[in-house]
Design an enzyme around this catalytic site. Structure first.
Site, PDB file in Angstrom:
ATOM      1  N   SER A 200       0.899  -1.151  -0.101  1.00 14.73           N
ATOM      2  CA  SER A 200      -0.121   0.074   0.053  1.00 14.73           C
ATOM      3  C   SER A 200       0.666   1.263  -0.109  1.00 14.73           C
ATOM      4  O   SER A 200       2.124   1.176   0.105  1.00 14.73           O
ATOM      5  CB  SER A 200      -1.045   0.212   1.242  1.00 14.73           C
ATOM      6  OG  SER A 200      -0.086   0.321   2.176  1.00 14.73           O
ATOM      7  N   LYS A 201       0.285   2.452  -0.181  1.00 18.80           N
ATOM      8  CA  LYS A 201       0.907   3.725  -0.157  1.00 18.80           C
ATOM      9  C   LYS A 201       2.047   3.724   0.994  1.00 18.80           C
ATOM     10  O   LYS A 201       2.932   4.219   0.702  1.00 18.80           O
ATOM     11  CB  LYS A 201      -0.246   4.675  -0.011  1.00 18.80           C
ATOM     12  CG  LYS A 201       0.378   6.245  -0.376  1.00 18.80           C
ATOM     13  CD  LYS A 201      -0.202   6.736  -1.505  1.00 18.80           C
ATOM     14  CE  LYS A 201       0.313   8.047  -1.800  1.00 18.80           C
ATOM     15  NZ  LYS A 201       1.380   8.260  -2.786  1.00 18.80           N
ATOM     16  N   ARG A 202       1.624   3.191   2.168  1.00 17.68           N
ATOM     17  CA  ARG A 202       2.347   3.519   3.177  1.00 17.68           C
ATOM     18  C   ARG A 202       3.733   2.880   3.132  1.00 17.68           C
ATOM     19  O   ARG A 202       4.806   3.111   3.987  1.00 17.68           O
ATOM     20  CB  ARG A 202       1.797   3.183   4.764  1.00 17.68           C
ATOM     21  CG  ARG A 202       1.728   1.861   4.944  1.00 17.68           C
ATOM     22  CD  ARG A 202       0.483   1.645   6.125  1.00 17.68           C
ATOM     23  NE  ARG A 202      -0.129   0.655   5.880  1.00 17.68           N
ATOM     24  CZ  ARG A 202       0.511  -0.611   6.317  1.00 17.68           C
ATOM     25  NH1 ARG A 202       1.806  -0.765   6.939  1.00 17.68           N
ATOM     26  NH2 ARG A 202      -0.164  -1.747   5.938  1.00 17.68           N
ATOM     27  N   GLY A 204       5.355   2.897   0.412  1.00 23.62           N
ATOM     28  CA  GLY A 204       6.480   3.651  -0.443  1.00 23.62           C
ATOM     29  C   GLY A 204       5.594   4.279  -1.667  1.00 23.62           C
ATOM     30  O   GLY A 204       5.942   5.303  -2.140  1.00 23.62           O
ATOM     31  N   GLU A 210       3.950   7.006  -9.291  1.00 26.22           N
ATOM     32  CA  GLU A 210       4.722   7.539  -7.976  1.00 26.22           C
ATOM     33  C   GLU A 210       6.105   7.598  -7.894  1.00 26.22           C
ATOM     34  O   GLU A 210       6.795   8.841  -7.410  1.00 26.22           O
ATOM     35  CB  GLU A 210       3.921   7.003  -7.045  1.00 26.22           C
ATOM     36  CG  GLU A 210       2.385   7.204  -6.667  1.00 26.22           C
ATOM     37  CD  GLU A 210       1.742   6.246  -5.766  1.00 26.22           C
ATOM     38  OE1 GLU A 210       1.890   6.696  -4.298  1.00 26.22           O
ATOM     39  OE2 GLU A 210       1.182   4.965  -6.348  1.00 26.22           O
TER      40      GLU A 210
END
Ligand code: GLU
Length: 427
Positions: A200-202, A204, A210
């Site tokens: 997930s985003k957390r 990286g 991104e």
């Protein structure tokens, strides 16, 4: 001849897991001297968007994953899928249910295949329901269009994520019904966060885009994705996709665990930044400076390149350059906390004024000559070199850390370096 494909659905940005899938199919094709093809799985007409496809193709190009032949678009082939489904109905292997077409799964069968990554896999047909081929709205299911097209494209090997492992026995049944030999399948473990949870985003970031935006180089990201599916036998981890292609063996993919490790990716990126030719980094760095509000048009490429060379060993992403180097492009650079206080400390203004005078008259403004002037002044005043270097560094850069001070001054040039010292001395 080896023919593989990457089959993205253009319903979102290129996920890091999909990018890994693309990398491995590409590696296998290039290793074997085969073809790497693209198929656009845009059967979901509502969720598919041209902008996502453009992004995905752009990300693939950026990663260096070139493809052969024109991409195949599933949205243009609905009549083919319907005709193929009708063939199976005519052969008694499928039946109509309203406007839908379903595949009849025969009970009591074992469907077995040798997975390229996991080894032998067997599934009992009793666990499978009849399979929808064409939905009542006339669109094909993923499993059916996938088989029709993989057969049409002559695909020999399919590497994809473990999320498709339950689809494969169904797809094998369709090949059988058409009287075709299925391709070889290999399913790669899903990429997980370091804590073992879904990426997930957390952890990286989840999309290639991104990482691009943050300033990862394509070589570094491709290199990292390769390590998430294969470890070369000689243990050498640094390799571009092209280098990996010559060494890659599909048989060596088994048993790979794919835990995403941002620190490792950053380490690889730092290595590729350190090695990148200046002309690769200069346009990117310029653009990032501009985006951060620092104009660079007054400075020639050669100057930007020298600044980049001073800082490249300190940057783990290209995105880290602007705050470190904007001081080379503007006189109103910021002073870090406590910076002004250092300049105000007793004796420092006088020291900086004296230093400015010496540097102004140096016959040559090289880093060696600058350093000699510092040492001479420190010695005359009975000071340690650091007592001159610290306030001078602050006056010239607004920071207590950074590249070597004498190199920085050399790149800034005599005029600007001396002016900064004088400005601090007379503030
Ligand atoms: N469009 C599918 C996906 O993105 C392709 C799966 C496959 O490779 O068969 O997951």
């Amino acid at each position: 001849m080896v023919r593989v494909r990457f089959a993205p659905s253009p319903t979102g940005f290129l996920h890091i897991g999909s990018a890994r899938t693309a990398v491995f199919n590409w590696l296998h094709a290039r290793h074997a001297g085969g073809k790497f093809l693209l198929r656009v799985e845009d059967t979901d007409l509502k969720r598919s968007e041209a902008r996502f496809l453009d992004e995905i193709l752009d990300d693939l190009r950026w990663l260096g994953l070139d493809w052969d032949e024109e991409p195949l678009f599933q949205s243009r082939r609905f009549d083919v899928y319907r005709a193929k489904a009708a063939e199976l109905v005519a052969a008694g292997r499928a039946y109509k249910d309203g406007d839908a077409v379903l595949f009849r799964v025969a009970p009591g069968r074992t469907i077995a295949y040798d997975d390229l990554v996991h080894g032998p896999i067997a599934v009992e047909s009793d666990t499978l329901k009849d399979q929808v081929l064409i939905k009542s709205d006339g669109s094909p299911t993923y499993n059916f269009s996938c088989v029709v097209d993989d057969a049409h494209m002559g695909i020999t090997h399919i590497l994809r994520g473990d999320d498709h492992i339950s689809n494969t026995p169904k797809q094998i049944l369709f090949y059988e019904a058409f009287g075709l030999a299925p391709p070889r399948f290999g399913h790669m473990p899903l990429i997980l966060g370091p804590d073992g949870s879904k990426l997930s985003k957390r952890h990286g970031g989840v999309s290639v885009e991104e990482y691009r935006r943050e300033g990862f180089l394509p070589e570094a990201l491709a290199n990292y994705l390769i390590l998430l599916g294969w470890m070369p036998r000689d243990g050498r981890e640094l390799m571009t996709a092209a280098e990996a292609a010559s060494r890659f063996e599909i048989a060596e993919m088994s048993g790979v665990q794919a835990k995403f490790d941002l620190q490792k990716l950053r380490w690889l990126n730092a290595w590729y930044i350190a090695m990148a030719p200046g002309e690769r980094l200069v346009p990117d760095v310029r653009q990032r400076l501009e985006a951060a509000g620092t104009g660079t048009s007054a400075f020639p490429d050669d100057y930007v390149s020298r600044v980049v060379d001073l800082y490249r060993v300190r940057a783990k992403t290209v995105g880290e350059f602007p705050p470190m180097i904007d001081l080379f492009f503007r006189e109103d650079f910021a002073f870090e906390d406590g910076g002004r206080a250092l300049l105000d400390a007793p004796g420092n203004r006088d020291l900086l004024a004296a230093l400015a005078g010496r540097l102004d008259t140096l016959p040559d403004f090289s880093r060696a000559a600058i350093e000699a002037a510092f040492r001479a002044l420190a010695e005359e005043r009975g000071l340690k070199a650091a007592a001159v270097v610290h306030p001078a560094r602050m006056a010239v850069s607004g920071k207590s850390k950074g590249a070597g001070l004498f190199e920085m001054m050399e790149v800034l040039g005599r005029e600007r370096a001396v002016a900064r010292l004088r400005r601090a001395a007379h503030a």
